[in-house]
Design a protein around this motif. Structure first.
Motif: not given
Length: 958
Positions: A587-593
């Protein structure tokens, strides 16, 4: 002086002193301009104390040039080059010597950058337009791009493009079982994170499935040639997009994919003169129907007009690029294989249609003779129709025949327990045929065999002409070809003329000694799927390079597979996704950029199925810690990764980087560090010391692989031990021992080690520099950037600096206040710099309305001072506009660049004189570079799209 110790004399002869531009006196002078006494003092002001390494780089001392070459020679001698008839997309070739010497070995070609400033890149752009025309002709489609990385990743790009343009609601993609196994491997990796289902089967089964697209191989992995017209028509009737992976040499004789109805054609141009190189670099080609031109991945060269109405080439449809569209880009591709595409296109220019047809017919004739001999001896052919490749039923003799072939000096393809495969190529000979007959016990005389006129089906033969443009039909003598190549070279500004100060691109010296091994047969002529025991020298060199990169990055594991920086980004994120999956956290599918990250990062994250969340920066260009904490907290349960560039693309060492990494780790995320700016870290800090988990390394930046006009590149990844089990493996040639922890992990590139032949360049650089030399290079790179920032800041404000007012290895000049006051913008300054003999800095990236400058350590103080003089005089010219001396719309900046055609105009009715236009400073008169076209109309080019060769009247001619 005569009594100087030998050790002192040897130190003065170290390669470091030839790689680094400023000598000790120049360093002292530049430091004085900064008000400093030493490089240590500058490092204390530019680099936060909390990130500094406590000990020197754990690398050996510098190795003298001749000794380094001797060591590399000794490794090359451990490779055993056999006649490889393995095929699978890799074949023996002959690169014409006139192209070898005047392009591949010529810094006028290999040190140029991506042609963002098209007015001073018309030579390589014309060569690329030749390439595109060649691909268009052979593929039978209307548009081709300017090359991709390799055939397998091109197939993956075709799959994602098919999903973008298909009207089908399906999430399934059909893959011909005859597609090369390395391509299938890469497709599986790419499809997983796009959420596509792959269906494998015989081509005839494709129409039975509801799919958004299909990939067919022509000829296939077994050499089989079949007319795909009916299969493609069936797929089209169900709204599926059809891509055909094919062979350019076979297409000289075969009906084109376009003629069979295909929407996309792709493959490798390796057999158009490019050495095997144990797998690369080689240019992939990609062609499509005109209706899909805005969905094409990679760069496209198009025809526009300049300010005088003259046809001129430039990169078209750039708004598709990842730096602009970020996560919505068509692809993350940045570095491609431009130098290799130019070599392949020039191979076609040299041979022409008749020469290529002769080569293709000879290859096919050898295959036909072999087939006839094998059948005469009682063997069964498993391939019915063929161009160059045949599978033979060998029963229980398969293993013994395979081993005997190796003893005889031939590598054959092991198809199965009961069959062997043989592929012929440009270098195959009658002697090879005789040796194969001896191996298989064929008594027939090859010349006496009664063979059919062709092993190809009549309905698959090409009937339309190819390569009709004059450029492919008039360079038949070496004298004419030599002059053509020289004319193209003269239209390009490369590092052999002057500094290329592109921020975030690190255009430094590639020394001649670093390039030499590319031409050694032991490295050039090895097939990527040759037995490992034949590549012991390659493996030793690559293991040595990996060891160097481990020491430099602080990470214990290295994968050399990614063959570009963008692919390195993708590979690093794939590892992170695999790591989370193994822990049951899919479920980990967020990428901070952060906004200060490198431009390809958002597109790479999107390709891995990650949702991009942008993190703000503060007024000093640093990551806004409060915004990072808030978003990391908001997405705590879904946080997969943070992508960070360090120093940031804003040109600043951020003091809080460890705090930033810790904030992500506390929420269960991993930290990916972009390697674009690694040249500012060597000997000072490292990605591991900063708290990252994985980083890619741009070997074509920090470690001297030349940019080649837009590629080749290499982007290996370095990673922490907990990520090592998730490195890419390879379906054909495993990347480690049988007990390797990454066994079975899908590949990201066509070959196990990316583009191995150019790894020799980085091995030589690191070996000759040693740990002390690399550390010195980084310190001088930071000095050079701060020198330019200090000298030019009174004229062009520096947008971002660190806490103590210093920049890292690059700096950003803010042109927005100047534009507001004068109407002169960053583009005008960029074009005017051409009149001074300089390539422009990076324009409007990462901040619109700015110029980002990176001088690198290789530029001397003299060159930096010339650049300062140029920008200083340009600022005076801007003042003339501000004061109304020159009209806002008619001045040297708005008219730049100026060409010889401007100077010889019968009437000169401009408010400035000719000398001001073309010789604005005295040094320019001594070293004038003439742009070959005036300013190009970008809007016209995108409104009147044309992608083939220039009209014959406008191309470089005799």
């Amino acid at each position: 002086m005569l009594n100087l110790p030998l050790a002192v004399l040897e130190r003065r002869d170290e390669f470091m002193h030839r790689h680094i531009g400023p000598d000790e006196d120049e360093v002292a002078s530049m430091l004085a301009a900064l008000g400093l006494d030493s490089l240590d003092q500058l490092m204390n002001e530019a680099v936060p104390a909390g990130i500094r390494l406590a000990a020197p780089l754990p690398l050996g001392p510098p190795v003298p040039e001749q000794e380094a070459l001797a060591r590399l020679r000794a490794m090359a001698a451990k490779n055993r080059v056999q006649r490889s008839l393995i095929g699978l997309g890799y074949y023996g070739t002959y690169l014409p010597k006139v192209i070898l010497r005047n392009v591949l070995e010529n810094p006028g070609w290999y040190t140029a950058y991506t042609p963002y400033q098209a007015e001073i890149a018309q030579g390589r752009l014309e060569a690329l337009s030749n390439w595109q025309q060649m691909v268009i002709d052979l593929s039978g489609l209307e548009l081709a791009n300017a090359s991709l990385l390799d055939e397998a990743t091109a197939a993956a790009e075709a799959m994602s493009m098919a999903r973008r343009v298909s009207a089908s609601p399906s999430r399934a993609f059909f893959v011909d079982a005859g597609v090369f196994p390395q391509t299938q491997d890469v497709l599986k990796t790419r499809a997983k994170y796009f959420g596509f289902d792959l269906i494998f089967g015989a081509p005839e089964e494709a129409g039975k499935h509801a799919v958004f697209g299909a990939l067919l191989q022509y000829p296939d992995r077994h050499g089989e040639v079949r007319d795909l017209t009916g299969i493609i028509a069936g797929l089209k009737s169900r709204d599926a997009i059809t891509a055909v992976a094919t062979d350019l040499m076979a297409l000289v004789l075969l009906k084109s994919p376009g003629a069979m109805g295909a929407d996309i054609a792709l493959g490798s141009a390796q057999r158009f003169g490019l050495p095997l190189g144990f797998g690369g670099p080689h240019a992939a080609f990609f062609a499509v129907r005109d209706e899909y031109k805005r969905a094409v991945p990679g760069r496209i060269i198009g025809v526009s007009i300049d300010a005088r109405g003259k046809p001129a080439l430039r990169m078209a449809l750039q708004t598709r690029e990842q730096h602009i569209r970020r996560e919505k880009a068509t692809s993350n591709i940045c570095t491609s294989q431009v130098l290799l595409a130019n070599l392949a296109g020039l191979y076609a220019v040299w041979h022409g249609p008749e020469g290529l047809r002769s080569i293709a017919l000879r290859i096919h004739r050898l295959a036909a003779l072999f087939a006839a001999g094998m059948q005469a001896a009682g063997y069964s052919l498993l391939t019915r129709y063929y161009f160059d490749t045949l599978d033979i039923a060998t029963g229980d003799r398969t293993a013994s025949l395979h081993a005997a072939a190796g003893d005889l000096g031939y590598n054959l393809r092991r198809v199965s327990e009961n069959a062997l495969g043989v592929s012929f190529d440009e270098t195959s000979s009658r002697e090879d045929l005789a040796a194969l007959f001896q191996l298989f016990g064929v008594a027939a005389d090859p010349e006496a065999l009664d063979i059919p006129a062709s092993g190809l089906p009549a309905d698959s033969l090409r009937s339309d002409p190819i390569l009709r443009h004059p450029v492919f039909n008039r360079h038949r003598t070496e004298h004419k070809m030599l002059r053509y190549l020289k004319r193209l070279q003269n239209r390009d500004l490369a590092l052999d003329h002057s500094m290329i100060p592109l921020g975030s691109c690190t255009m430094k010296l590639t020394a001649t000694s670093e390039m030499l091994a590319l031409g050694w047969p032991e490295f050039a002529d090895l097939h990527p799927y040759a037995p490992r025991e034949q590549a012991l020298g390659y493996l030793e060199m690559m293991n040595g390079l990996a060891g160097h990169l481990r020491a430099i990055t602080g990470f214990p594991a290295i994968s050399l597979q990614p063959n570009s920086g963008a692919l390195g980004e993708y590979a690093g994120l794939v590892l992170i996704r695999r790591y989370h999956e193994a822990r049951g956290e899919t479920h980990r599918d967020v990428c901070l950029i952060p906004r200060s990250a490198h431009g390809t990062n958002p597109a790479s994250a999107a390709m891995c199925g990650l949702q991009v969340v942008t993190v703000d920066c503060d007024e000093r260009g640093n990551i806004d810690i409060s915004d990072l904490e808030a978003k990391a907290g908001q997405y705590r349960d879904r946080l997969a990764a943070l992508m960070i560039t360090y120093p940031s693309t804003h040109g600043v060492f951020e003091a809080a980087v460890k705090e930033i990494c810790a904030a992500v780790h506390r929420r269960g995320g991993q930290v990916y560090m972009d390697g674009a700016n690694l040249n500012a870290q060597l000997g000072l800090t490292s990605p591991a010391a900063l708290g990252a988990d994985v980083c890619h390394i741009n070997l074509h930046k920090t470690f001297c692989i030349p940019h080649g006009g837009g590629g080749p590149g290499m982007g290996p990844i370095a990673l922490a031990s907990h990520l090592a089990p998730y490195m890419p493996d390879h379906a054909i040639q495993p990347t480690g021992a049988s007990d390797r922890p990454n066994a079975g992990q899908g590949a990201v590139a066509a070959t196990p080690y990316g583009s191995p032949s150019i790894l020799t360049i980085s091995w030589m650089y690191i070996t000759m520099m040693g740990g002390a030399g690399l550390a010195r290079a980084t310190r001088v790179a930071i000095l050079n950037a701060n020198y330019l920032a200090t000298r030019l800041a009174p004229l062009y404000p520096v947008l971002y600096t660190g806490e103590r007012g210093r920049v890292a290895h690059e700096c950003i000049f803010d042109i927005r206040p100047i534009k507001a006051a004068s109407g002169i913008g960053e583009v005008d300054i960029a074009k005017r710099l051409m009149d001074y003999g300089f390539h422009a800095p990076t324009v409007s990236f990462p901040v619109p309305g700015t110029l980002m400058v990176e001088p690198t350590e290789s530029e001397s103080k003299d060159e930096l001072d010339r650049f300062v003089a140029a920008l200083s005089r340009i600022r005076e010219e801007i003042d003339q506009v501000e004061r109304g001396v020159w009209p806002a719309d008619d001045n040297p900046l708005k008219r730049a660049p100026h060409t010889q055609a401007d100077v010889i105009d019968a009437e000169w009715n401009r408010p400035y004189n000719r000398e001001e236009a073309v010789f604005p400073l005295a040094y320019v008169r001594e070293n004038k570079f003439w742009p070959s076209v005036n300013r190009i109309d970008e809007v016209y080019g995108d409104r009147h799209l044309c992608f083939g060769c220039l009209p014959a009247s406008e191309a470089s001619s005799d």
